[in-house]
Design an enzyme around this catalytic site. Sequence first.
Site, PDB file in Angstrom:
ATOM      1  N   ASN A 156      71.605  35.187  63.888  1.00  0.00           N
ATOM      2  CA  ASN A 156      70.483  34.695  64.687  1.00  0.00           C
ATOM      3  C   ASN A 156      69.800  33.481  64.076  1.00  0.00           C
ATOM      4  OD1 ASN A 156      70.413  36.726  66.845  1.00  0.00           O
ATOM      5  ND2 ASN A 156      69.909  38.151  65.210  1.00  0.00           N
ATOM      6  N   TYR A 194      65.439  37.028  55.030  1.00  0.00           N
ATOM      7  CA  TYR A 194      64.846  36.191  56.081  1.00  0.00           C
ATOM      8  C   TYR A 194      64.449  34.838  55.490  1.00  0.00           C
ATOM      9  CZ  TYR A 194      61.179  34.480  59.231  1.00  0.00           C
ATOM     10  OH  TYR A 194      60.397  33.704  60.041  1.00  0.00           O
ATOM     11  N   LYS A 243      65.691  30.892  56.334  1.00  0.00           N
ATOM     12  CA  LYS A 243      64.815  29.757  56.624  1.00  0.00           C
ATOM     13  C   LYS A 243      65.085  28.596  55.667  1.00  0.00           C
ATOM     14  CE  LYS A 243      62.717  31.227  60.228  1.00  0.00           C
ATOM     15  NZ  LYS A 243      62.898  30.529  61.526  1.00  0.00           N
TER      16      LYS A 243
END
Length: 247
Positions: A84, A146, A150
């Site tokens: 994703n 996560y 990024k």
Amino acid sequence: MDDPVLLTGSEGRVGSAILGDLGSKYDWRLLDREPPTEEPSHEFFVADITDYDAVREAAEGAGAIVHLAGDPRPEAPWNSVLGNNIDGTHTILQVAADVGVERFVFASSNHAVGAYETEERTPDLYRDHDEFRLDGSELPRPSNLYGVSKAAGEILGRYYHDEFDISVACVRIGNLTEGHPPKDYERGQAMWLSYRDCAHLFDRCLAAEYGYEIVYGISDNDRKYYSIERAREVLGYDPQDNSAHHD
């Protein structure tokens, strides 16, 4: 900007903040993998950001892309952030290069540098007497997978800027909350970003002239360990809110 602006992940919290203040300022095209919960006020595309053809259809003729979509969970597992967040961001950037988008604004995160918050630095790091600042020139130091995704998005943006001359702004978003900042939570107050300042910052990312930038997305808080000077200098960011001014 007269050309359309594609906003991915438009149904999320950051998208709501942006559209709440800037809904009538730009010719928005909205993209999310789920249909809108209400009748959209702009052209809406239901698509997964890893679907190149669907994203390209939405991006044709756009002058800029604001890329918010992805798995936002700090505890998200690797298979989710890989697909994703990393693959998705790569797809969006490749589409931008292929269709001639000139500007790409990427929603990065404080989690890309969360591991700078060491035991030796906290809790003083979150207090207004502490002078430690991250300014965007430091290397990523993710605090979870996560954050790794990024940081990878920022690096992908660097590559696509250098290779395809796309203007890229990476906004390391702090603690975005609607209304008042969190009470009795020093870290949340130090990285607080109001909805109003969030919309203004992304507006400046769409309007200012720059090459490749990493900036911090927080309000002008008394407590802060992220510097907003680069955002002020390069983008003309002029935040109006301060977590210390809310009871």
